[in-house]
Motif scaffolding. Sequence first.
Motif, short mmCIF file in Angstrom:
data_model
loop_
_atom_site.label_atom_id
_atom_site.label_comp_id
_atom_site.label_asym_id
_atom_site.label_seq_id
_atom_site.Cartn_x
_atom_site.Cartn_y
_atom_site.Cartn_z
N ARG A 208 -1.20 14.11 1.06
CA ARG A 208 -3.05 14.35 0.97
C ARG A 208 -2.43 13.74 2.70
NH1 ARG A 208 -8.06 15.12 -1.36
NH2 ARG A 208 -7.44 15.64 -3.82
N TRP A 209 -1.28 12.73 2.52
CA TRP A 209 -1.10 11.95 3.73
C TRP A 209 0.13 11.17 3.69
CZ3 TRP A 209 -4.05 6.73 6.18
CH2 TRP A 209 -3.73 7.38 7.77
N SER B 189 1.45 7.78 -7.14
CA SER B 189 0.39 7.33 -7.23
C SER B 189 -0.26 8.66 -8.02
CB SER B 189 -1.28 7.48 -6.45
OG SER B 189 -1.00 8.45 -4.92
N ALA C 203 2.77 8.17 2.70
CA ALA C 203 2.71 7.31 1.98
C ALA C 203 3.39 6.31 3.64
CB ALA C 203 3.88 6.58 0.07
N ALA D 253 0.08 5.63 5.03
CA ALA D 253 -0.83 4.87 4.77
C ALA D 253 -0.97 3.98 4.73
CB ALA D 253 -0.81 5.09 3.10
N VAL E 221 0.70 -1.28 0.28
CA VAL E 221 0.21 -0.17 0.16
C VAL E 221 0.92 1.56 0.03
CG1 VAL E 221 -1.68 1.41 1.19
CG2 VAL E 221 -1.57 -1.08 0.93
N ALA E 222 1.74 1.48 0.82
CA ALA E 222 2.70 2.04 1.26
C ALA E 222 3.57 2.51 -0.47
CB ALA E 222 3.65 2.64 2.00
N LEU F 287 -1.80 11.84 -3.57
CA LEU F 287 -2.39 10.96 -2.90
C LEU F 287 -0.61 11.79 -1.40
CD1 LEU F 287 -3.58 8.18 -3.50
CD2 LEU F 287 -4.77 9.60 -3.13
N PRO F 288 0.47 11.45 -2.19
CA PRO F 288 1.22 12.04 -0.82
C PRO F 288 1.31 12.79 -0.44
CG PRO F 288 2.33 10.63 -2.83
CD PRO F 288 1.29 10.54 -3.20
N TRP G 137 0.96 3.56 -2.57
CA TRP G 137 0.29 5.51 -2.08
C TRP G 137 1.67 6.55 -2.72
CZ3 TRP G 137 -4.36 6.16 0.76
CH2 TRP G 137 -4.35 7.27 0.46
N ARG G 138 2.63 5.67 -3.06
CA ARG G 138 4.11 6.18 -3.31
C ARG G 138 3.63 6.97 -4.93
NH1 ARG G 138 7.71 3.78 -0.31
NH2 ARG G 138 7.57 5.61 1.49
#
Length: 807
Positions: A293-294, A279, A296, A299, A272-273, A290-291, A276-277
Amino acid sequence: MRGLLAAFIAGNWWLQQQQALSLVWPTALCAACGMTAWLCRRRYRPVTIVAWTCCAFLGGQAWAALRADIRLADRLDPGWEGRDVIVQGAVASLPTPFERGVRFQFDVLASTPPGVVPQRLALTRYDAPDAAASTMLAPLVPGDRWQLRVRLRQPVGSANPHTFDYEYWLLEQGVRATGYVRAGPDNRRLSEAGMRVGWRIERWRDAVRRHVLASMPAEAPYAGVLVALVVGDQRGIDAADWNMFNRTGIGHLISISGLHITMIASLFGVVVAWLWRYSFGLGRWLHRPLPLRWPARSAGIVAGIVAAALYCLLAGMQVPAQRTLIMLTVVGLGFLAGRGSHRGHVLGWAAVLVVLADPWAVCAAGFWLSFGAVALIFLMHPVQYAPAWGARMPRRWTGVAAAARLQWVLTVGLVPLTLLLFQQVSVVSPLANAVAIPVVSFIVTPLALLGAALPEPVATLLLAAAHTMFAWLVVILAWLGAQSWAVWQAAAPPAWAVLAGMAGVTLWLVPGGVASWPLRVHACVLLLPLCLVRAPRPAHGEWRITALDVGQGTAVLVETAQHRLLYDAGPAYGASSAGERVIAPYLRGLGAAHLDRLVISHEDSDHVGGAPAVLDAVRVSHLQAALPAGHMLWQTATQQGTATTVCAAGQHWEWDGVRFEILHPAPGDGQRETLASNARSCVLRVANIRHAALLTGDIGLAEELQIIGRSIPGHLLADILLVPHHGSGTSSGSRFLEAVAPSLAIFQMGYRNRYGHPRADVWARYGAYGVQRLRTDRAGAVMVDSAGPLLEVSAWRDIAPRYWHVR
């Protein structure tokens, strides 16, 4: 802080050892200690520390007492024990099939009459013999609503030293009555009207289990192992396989262990990390990557915790799973909050949260072994796993050295706890785990989980591959476990020896630089009591008799100064037996790896059912029995090198100043199949110069008269009488009682047995003769020692009374 957490757990454990519950005084004292700590917090620091510690200890007691009081209040009305009750509710657990039916837990929503049954029952549904009761054969699925006619009894189990406490386990499970489903038209499936979260989880686990079993090859002897690795249900594993796993020390792997949960959490977190990283390609739709927003990493941590929680739910939230999930959650939240977490605090909070959720976990072996293993790993910091010479080793061997040292640390460090809990230690465990951990954790478990998650035919291929890999592993494990030196057994050590041993292994295993070799020599001295302690034996010329509580059956251990004899081996319980559940653990607790003689009175299953398990568990020098010539036990004993003899009156021998004599059957009758099995029962008399005991099997009135006729006057006198045929109406005649003149009669029987033993008139007859009467279903195991002019008689439920005991 760690001391307060330990005090809370200690208080909880202390309450579980008590005979009666008390909620008022621990709560009041806890409040008083808390007030004292608050008032003295500034000026009197030592007083504050002591007050807070006492407050935590008493708080642990109060919490355990509160939870226990609530659970014990939910009970079966004694007036409805053994009577038919109509209940409506839902199947609340994974059903467990066995050869005659299925076992399951049942949540009661309504009953007729109302309010007489507890909220959760443990029920057995036997297969219906005819089509008229075909509804009895309908499959049971967790969450399904049923109306059932049941017959219930109190949650009673056998009570013996060194054996599993079934009543405590039922209390922990929330089961406050057991029983079986009665056939009849009242049994029917009801329409579903909502489902609790717990039922949905159990239904999900059941669906996964059925998918795994349906996708397995037709002949898959280790299908139960794969089910255990996927959903944590270990009940499909054969007893022989469990014996092999325990002898090789890999039993902790045949479940959803902390290692497996951590592996799954790490895998999901990393994936998931990474996703997320990378994306950024979604930025045009998200308007913000995404990174940004929050992070990685955050997440990935949340994804790992969620994956661990789902896997723990699939595992049934057992203690190792709870511990791992809580520790991962605490560490993960610490990272999210930007704060580090001390390892000791993480372990302590994990233990306290487990105890808060389940106060009865402190008496489970898995609780102490699980947290003990993690504490040892924390003690041996990963940086120090490799020895000092590891720096000069090639890099590829450093990891191997670290893994080898970790296995050594866990094996040696858990020796005191393992001896206390199981009275045996696997010597081959480091080697077996070195092979099994990578195979099970990194090959078999991932393949099994993928097979459980994917549809057929992919699932069939993956599960077949997992099964094949485990079967290859079993070849190695079977060879290791078959070695005579694979397991070291010792008597159950006393508390002081366990504490000394724990101090010794701590000194020995503390990383170099902290503990020098002189201290490690002292550590060896502290470990000596674990090796040298022995269970007390009778003096020369004395005997000790223990009538074990094996349910509806007979099993009596006779001990002299240097010898042990087992009279009968208890009943069989379906796929298991009293030999496996009661006798073998009790012998291990005594440190007895050898029986000089096994006497089987006759072939009824409640006397011979546990004999094969006894022959497998310990070395038996001699089998003496009144069994038909073709009975399988003769062949089993011969294959294991055990000498055999048919019981016959007149046989006698002497051990350590104690005389043993067979009084029945007559010579030549021991294998006469024209005689009823009870009539051929082998009757044994054990005597020294002061006292005697008579063990009678299932003889009836006719055999009692035969024994009287063959005996000289006064020869039958005995202080202890094992009541013939469990107190049935066909035995214990007046002439026999007059000839024996016992001072103590022991009735071995099961609680509320279907035969109605003992008969009321027989029980009253012994009372009329002034005989002290003890029943194993009420007293537990009965111990009688002939030392001294007066017999020393004790009952296990009096020696170790607990608040959850029904009687």
